[in-house]
Design a protein around this motif. Structure first.
Motif, PDB file in Angstrom:
ATOM      1  N   TRP A 315       1.340  -0.917   0.023  1.00  0.00           N
ATOM      2  CA  TRP A 315       0.328   0.437   0.201  1.00  0.00           C
ATOM      3  C   TRP A 315       0.768   1.153   0.475  1.00  0.00           C
ATOM      4  CZ3 TRP A 315      -1.494   3.230   4.948  1.00  0.00           C
ATOM      5  CH2 TRP A 315      -2.457   4.027   4.556  1.00  0.00           C
ATOM      6  N   GLU A 316       0.341   2.247  -0.877  1.00  0.00           N
ATOM      7  CA  GLU A 316       1.595   3.214  -1.095  1.00  0.00           C
ATOM      8  C   GLU A 316       2.867   3.416  -1.017  1.00  0.00           C
ATOM      9  OE1 GLU A 316      -0.044   5.811   1.752  1.00  0.00           O
ATOM     10  OE2 GLU A 316      -2.327   6.525  -0.035  1.00  0.00           O
ATOM     11  N   GLY A 317       3.717   1.841  -1.403  1.00  0.00           N
ATOM     12  CA  GLY A 317       4.903   1.532  -1.061  1.00  0.00           C
ATOM     13  C   GLY A 317       5.359   1.089   0.074  1.00  0.00           C
ATOM     14  N   LYS A 318       4.817   0.676   0.861  1.00  0.00           N
ATOM     15  CA  LYS A 318       5.153   0.336   1.850  1.00  0.00           C
ATOM     16  C   LYS A 318       4.750  -1.204   2.134  1.00  0.00           C
ATOM     17  CE  LYS A 318       1.971   3.342   4.203  1.00  0.00           C
ATOM     18  NZ  LYS A 318       2.062   4.062   3.360  1.00  0.00           N
ATOM     19  N   ASP A 319       5.112  -2.409   1.912  1.00  0.00           N
ATOM     20  CA  ASP A 319       4.960  -3.476   2.375  1.00  0.00           C
ATOM     21  C   ASP A 319       4.622  -4.293   3.946  1.00  0.00           C
ATOM     22  OD1 ASP A 319       5.401  -3.410  -0.644  1.00  0.00           O
ATOM     23  OD2 ASP A 319       7.671  -4.575  -0.288  1.00  0.00           O
TER      24      ASP A 319
END
Length: 364
Positions: A315-319
């Motif tokens: 999500w939005e570059g976050k894993d």
């Protein structure tokens, strides 16, 4: 519908059945199908079980132009003692009529619909595979058939049921998957057709799935279509999260499909005294729970897989890796219990099972 008889036309040639270990979902079909017509002023009539065959439909039939259709999906399971049984089929017929109402399709008699499904399955009982995890997939659907290009509800329909033997969804145990949170496309909005099981919903979801597959993701996590912040579904499944000991699933809001497996999961959790709630849950809340080490499990629920554990959310570059990328304890227990009841290996305290009697194939 006045006429409650089902006319039978047996297939003169039997198809070759695929091997149980070579079944591909939705590729092979049994010897027979159920067909029933609707027209004004007759209503639903001409119920028949006939050999599986192509449909003869006018090119101007409204289904091709305005998408007025609904469908369902359920399964028949073979038990260790050879019986064949269905899992909560009355719920599928109830939902079919709710979907039909949204699409301006006349309702069917649910009791008669279940009778037709059981009789069709009984006729093609030999097609129900017996290998571990296999089943007979049942696809009831209704399409608009009036030859007319005006934008209005059709005056003619066909209700059809076809059957397909399918393999085990998990051949080597439950396999947790990577999911991408969708932030470009919208699955459905309140007041639309999201809570109806209609083909257009699935067609509209394909682009997002195709895009994330390029990044190695199995599916997308859909957010609400207004604020793009509240979680709705994962792929074509309902979704659950275990946060600090409580299982949370998005509340039905007019854009989320009321899954029968979803309802079964909730009943099981309550039966086990595991805290469960249906409410709005945002990605911000979920990410915060993950940061605090409180996001313990995540899984999708649906007819095909029963339970599909989520190993990672992006999500939005976050894993967000969940439970070390492994199947959680609650996910596994739910899966084992539902499949155990479906295949007759566990007791059914909820009266979810509907037996299919072979003798129903010869009833008139």
């Amino acid at each position: 519908m006045e006429d409650k008889t089902i006319r039978l036309q047996l297939s003169e040639t039997k198809k070759e059945k695929p091997n149980s270990d070579q079944l591909i979902f939705g590729r092979a079909f049994t010897d027979h199908m159920f067909v029933m017509d609707y027209s004004d002023p007759l209503g639903w009539h001409n119920a028949s079980i006939v050999p599986y065959q192509p449909l003869m439909i006018d090119p101007s039939s409204m289904i091709f132009h305005y998408g007025q259709s609904v469908f369902e999906g359920l399964k028949a399971f073979r038990t260790e003692d050879g019986d064949v049984q269905l899992f909560r089929p009355e719920k599928n017929l109830e939902r079919l009529n709710r979907s039909s109402d949204r699409l301006c399709i006349p309702p069917i008699d649910e009791e008669f619909g279940l009778k037709a499904i059981k009789q069709l399955v009984a006729m093609d009982k030999d097609w129900v595979p017996d290998a571990d995890g296999t089943s007979l997939y049942i696809r009831p659907f209704i399409i608009s058939t009036e030859p007319y290009l005006g934008v209005a509800p059709s005056r003619n329909y066909k209700f059809i049921v076809i059957l397909s033997p399918v393999g085990a969804y998990y051949k080597e145990g439950i396999n947790p998957v990577k999911i991408a949170v969708e932030n470009k496309y919208v699955r459905a909005v309140k007041g639309g057709t999201g809570e109806a099981k209609t083909g257009g919903n699935y067609a509209a979801s394909l682009k997002a799935q195709e895009d994330v597959a390029k990044g190695g993701f199995a599916q997308v996590l859909w957010l609400d279509g207004v604020e793009q912040k509240y979680i709705e579904e994962v792929g074509s499944m309902n979704v659950f999260f275990k946060i600090n000991g409580e299982v949370v699933t998005p509340k039905l809001n007019g854009s989320i499909l009321a899954g029968i497996t979803r309802d079964s999961v909730i009943e099981l959790l309550k039966h086990w005294n595991i805290p469960v709630s249906e409410r709005r849950i945002s990605m911000d809340e979920l990410y915060q729970a993950h940061q605090e080490g409180l996001l313990e499990e995540a899984f999708g629920s649906g007819t095909a897989a029963v339970i599909s554990p989520i190993a990672q959310l992006s999500w939005e570059g976050k894993d967000m890796v969940i439970n070390g990328g492994k199947t959680g304890e609650v996910s596994q227990k739910v899966y084992d219990t539902i499949t155990g009841i479906q295949y007759g290996k566990l007791e059914d305290p909820f009266n979810w099972i509907e037996k299919v009697e072979a003798k129903s194939a010869v009833k008139q």
